[in-house]
Motif scaffolding. Sequence first.
Motif, PDB file in Angstrom:
ATOM      1  N   ALA A   7       0.818  -1.215   0.000  1.00 48.82           N
ATOM      2  CA  ALA A   7       0.000   0.000   0.000  1.00 48.82           C
ATOM      3  C   ALA A   7       0.849   1.263   0.000  1.00 48.82           C
ATOM      4  O   ALA A   7       0.454   2.284  -0.547  1.00 48.82           O
ATOM      5  CB  ALA A   7      -0.932   0.003   1.206  1.00 48.82           C
ATOM      6  N   LYS A  20     -12.291   2.952   0.926  1.00 54.74           N
ATOM      7  CA  LYS A  20     -12.803   1.824   1.701  1.00 54.74           C
ATOM      8  C   LYS A  20     -13.558   0.885   0.762  1.00 54.74           C
ATOM      9  O   LYS A  20     -14.324   1.315  -0.086  1.00 54.74           O
ATOM     10  CB  LYS A  20     -13.747   2.302   2.796  1.00 54.74           C
ATOM     11  CG  LYS A  20     -13.107   3.225   3.792  1.00 54.74           C
ATOM     12  CD  LYS A  20     -12.296   2.453   4.783  1.00 54.74           C
ATOM     13  CE  LYS A  20     -11.742   3.418   5.825  1.00 54.74           C
ATOM     14  NZ  LYS A  20     -10.925   2.766   6.796  1.00 54.74           N
ATOM     15  N   VAL A  21     -13.337  -0.416   0.935  1.00 51.41           N
ATOM     16  CA  VAL A  21     -13.984  -1.421   0.107  1.00 51.41           C
ATOM     17  C   VAL A  21     -14.687  -2.408   1.032  1.00 51.41           C
ATOM     18  O   VAL A  21     -14.104  -2.854   2.017  1.00 51.41           O
ATOM     19  CB  VAL A  21     -12.953  -2.166  -0.772  1.00 51.41           C
ATOM     20  CG1 VAL A  21     -13.621  -3.201  -1.637  1.00 51.41           C
ATOM     21  CG2 VAL A  21     -12.162  -1.191  -1.611  1.00 51.41           C
ATOM     22  N   ARG A  23     -16.539  -6.065   1.975  1.00 51.12           N
ATOM     23  CA  ARG A  23     -16.153  -7.448   1.712  1.00 51.12           C
ATOM     24  C   ARG A  23     -16.813  -7.957   0.429  1.00 51.12           C
ATOM     25  O   ARG A  23     -18.016  -7.830   0.225  1.00 51.12           O
ATOM     26  CB  ARG A  23     -16.557  -8.332   2.881  1.00 51.12           C
ATOM     27  CG  ARG A  23     -16.011  -9.715   2.754  1.00 51.12           C
ATOM     28  CD  ARG A  23     -16.278 -10.520   3.987  1.00 51.12           C
ATOM     29  NE  ARG A  23     -15.658 -11.818   3.814  1.00 51.12           N
ATOM     30  CZ  ARG A  23     -15.292 -12.588   4.786  1.00 51.12           C
ATOM     31  NH1 ARG A  23     -15.491 -12.234   6.023  1.00 51.12           N
ATOM     32  NH2 ARG A  23     -14.740 -13.752   4.540  1.00 51.12           N
ATOM     33  N   ALA A  26     -14.613  -5.010  -5.292  1.00 51.52           N
ATOM     34  CA  ALA A  26     -13.303  -4.719  -5.874  1.00 51.52           C
ATOM     35  C   ALA A  26     -13.363  -3.386  -6.605  1.00 51.52           C
ATOM     36  O   ALA A  26     -14.395  -3.020  -7.174  1.00 51.52           O
ATOM     37  CB  ALA A  26     -12.898  -5.821  -6.837  1.00 51.52           C
ATOM     38  N   LYS A  38      -7.856  -3.551  -6.188  1.00 48.57           N
ATOM     39  CA  LYS A  38      -7.965  -3.678  -4.736  1.00 48.57           C
ATOM     40  C   LYS A  38      -9.249  -4.434  -4.472  1.00 48.57           C
ATOM     41  O   LYS A  38     -10.324  -4.048  -4.916  1.00 48.57           O
ATOM     42  CB  LYS A  38      -8.012  -2.309  -4.066  1.00 48.57           C
ATOM     43  CG  LYS A  38      -8.111  -2.388  -2.555  1.00 48.57           C
ATOM     44  CD  LYS A  38      -8.118  -1.010  -1.947  1.00 48.57           C
ATOM     45  CE  LYS A  38      -8.199  -1.057  -0.442  1.00 48.57           C
ATOM     46  NZ  LYS A  38      -8.234   0.282   0.135  1.00 48.57           N
ATOM     47  N   TRP A  39      -9.126  -5.541  -3.750  1.00 47.16           N
ATOM     48  CA  TRP A  39     -10.262  -6.411  -3.474  1.00 47.16           C
ATOM     49  C   TRP A  39     -10.226  -6.781  -2.012  1.00 47.16           C
ATOM     50  O   TRP A  39      -9.153  -6.937  -1.417  1.00 47.16           O
ATOM     51  CB  TRP A  39     -10.158  -7.660  -4.351  1.00 47.16           C
ATOM     52  CG  TRP A  39     -11.177  -8.707  -4.086  1.00 47.16           C
ATOM     53  CD1 TRP A  39     -12.517  -8.609  -4.292  1.00 47.16           C
ATOM     54  CD2 TRP A  39     -10.947 -10.016  -3.583  1.00 47.16           C
ATOM     55  NE1 TRP A  39     -13.126  -9.781  -3.951  1.00 47.16           N
ATOM     56  CE2 TRP A  39     -12.185 -10.666  -3.519  1.00 47.16           C
ATOM     57  CE3 TRP A  39      -9.818 -10.703  -3.190  1.00 47.16           C
ATOM     58  CZ2 TRP A  39     -12.322 -11.962  -3.063  1.00 47.16           C
ATOM     59  CZ3 TRP A  39      -9.942 -12.002  -2.752  1.00 47.16           C
ATOM     60  CH2 TRP A  39     -11.185 -12.626  -2.693  1.00 47.16           C
ATOM     61  N   LYS A  40     -11.384  -6.910  -1.384  1.00 50.53           N
ATOM     62  CA  LYS A  40     -11.427  -7.257   0.031  1.00 50.53           C
ATOM     63  C   LYS A  40     -12.130  -8.582   0.215  1.00 50.53           C
ATOM     64  O   LYS A  40     -13.264  -8.766  -0.208  1.00 50.53           O
ATOM     65  CB  LYS A  40     -12.139  -6.179   0.839  1.00 50.53           C
ATOM     66  CG  LYS A  40     -12.112  -6.482   2.318  1.00 50.53           C
ATOM     67  CD  LYS A  40     -12.524  -5.311   3.140  1.00 50.53           C
ATOM     68  CE  LYS A  40     -12.339  -5.647   4.605  1.00 50.53           C
ATOM     69  NZ  LYS A  40     -12.500  -4.492   5.445  1.00 50.53           N
ATOM     70  N   ARG A  43      -9.092  -9.590   4.265  1.00 49.37           N
ATOM     71  CA  ARG A  43      -8.257  -8.392   4.336  1.00 49.37           C
ATOM     72  C   ARG A  43      -8.246  -7.733   2.963  1.00 49.37           C
ATOM     73  O   ARG A  43      -8.650  -8.332   1.982  1.00 49.37           O
ATOM     74  CB  ARG A  43      -6.817  -8.774   4.699  1.00 49.37           C
ATOM     75  CG  ARG A  43      -6.671  -9.378   6.055  1.00 49.37           C
ATOM     76  CD  ARG A  43      -5.218  -9.752   6.307  1.00 49.37           C
ATOM     77  NE  ARG A  43      -5.111 -10.634   7.444  1.00 49.37           N
ATOM     78  CZ  ARG A  43      -5.134 -11.948   7.393  1.00 49.37           C
ATOM     79  NH1 ARG A  43      -5.213 -12.560   6.233  1.00 49.37           N
ATOM     80  NH2 ARG A  43      -5.051 -12.670   8.477  1.00 49.37           N
ATOM     81  N   ASN A  44      -7.716  -6.514   2.919  1.00 47.18           N
ATOM     82  CA  ASN A  44      -7.558  -5.850   1.632  1.00 47.18           C
ATOM     83  C   ASN A  44      -6.413  -6.510   0.874  1.00 47.18           C
ATOM     84  O   ASN A  44      -5.343  -6.732   1.432  1.00 47.18           O
ATOM     85  CB  ASN A  44      -7.240  -4.370   1.824  1.00 47.18           C
ATOM     86  CG  ASN A  44      -8.451  -3.585   2.267  1.00 47.18           C
ATOM     87  OD1 ASN A  44      -9.557  -3.888   1.869  1.00 47.18           O
ATOM     88  ND2 ASN A  44      -8.233  -2.593   3.093  1.00 47.18           N
ATOM     89  N   ARG A  46      -4.188  -6.147  -2.698  1.00 45.16           N
ATOM     90  CA  ARG A  46      -3.852  -5.278  -3.821  1.00 45.16           C
ATOM     91  C   ARG A  46      -3.023  -6.086  -4.814  1.00 45.16           C
ATOM     92  O   ARG A  46      -1.981  -6.627  -4.466  1.00 45.16           O
ATOM     93  CB  ARG A  46      -3.083  -4.058  -3.315  1.00 45.16           C
ATOM     94  CG  ARG A  46      -3.937  -3.156  -2.460  1.00 45.16           C
ATOM     95  CD  ARG A  46      -3.136  -2.168  -1.669  1.00 45.16           C
ATOM     96  NE  ARG A  46      -2.190  -2.759  -0.747  1.00 45.16           N
ATOM     97  CZ  ARG A  46      -2.496  -3.216   0.481  1.00 45.16           C
ATOM     98  NH1 ARG A  46      -3.731  -3.150   0.902  1.00 45.16           N
ATOM     99  NH2 ARG A  46      -1.576  -3.717   1.263  1.00 45.16           N
TER     100      ARG A  46
END
Length: 108
Positions: A7, A20-21, A23, A26, A38-40, A43-44, A46
Amino acid sequence: MIGTLRANRRGNPKKMLNKKVKRGEAIWKREGKIDVTKWKDKRNIRIISTSHKHQMVKITTRRGHEKLKPQSVLDYNAHTSGVDRADQIMSYYSSPRKTIKWYRKIFI
């Protein structure tokens, strides 16, 4: 090329990576041939890739639930080498000092 992205790496698209993403969601940004996603999940995550366009794929988990994952994450997990796995496992069991002998860790 495909890999994970820190990050705080210089040159990252800050506005996208700071969003903020929720759950299962993306977000992505593409500049030329480089795609940053970036996908959650828990956890995040990348991912940076030059060989993928953003595409969400429906998968079935071990428990039979269906969820969406980016194609780049699926390809990264399928081709993860031993070094990446070793780094991942070492991150779960961090020791206070990596340079001392193993028997001294027990006493600490």
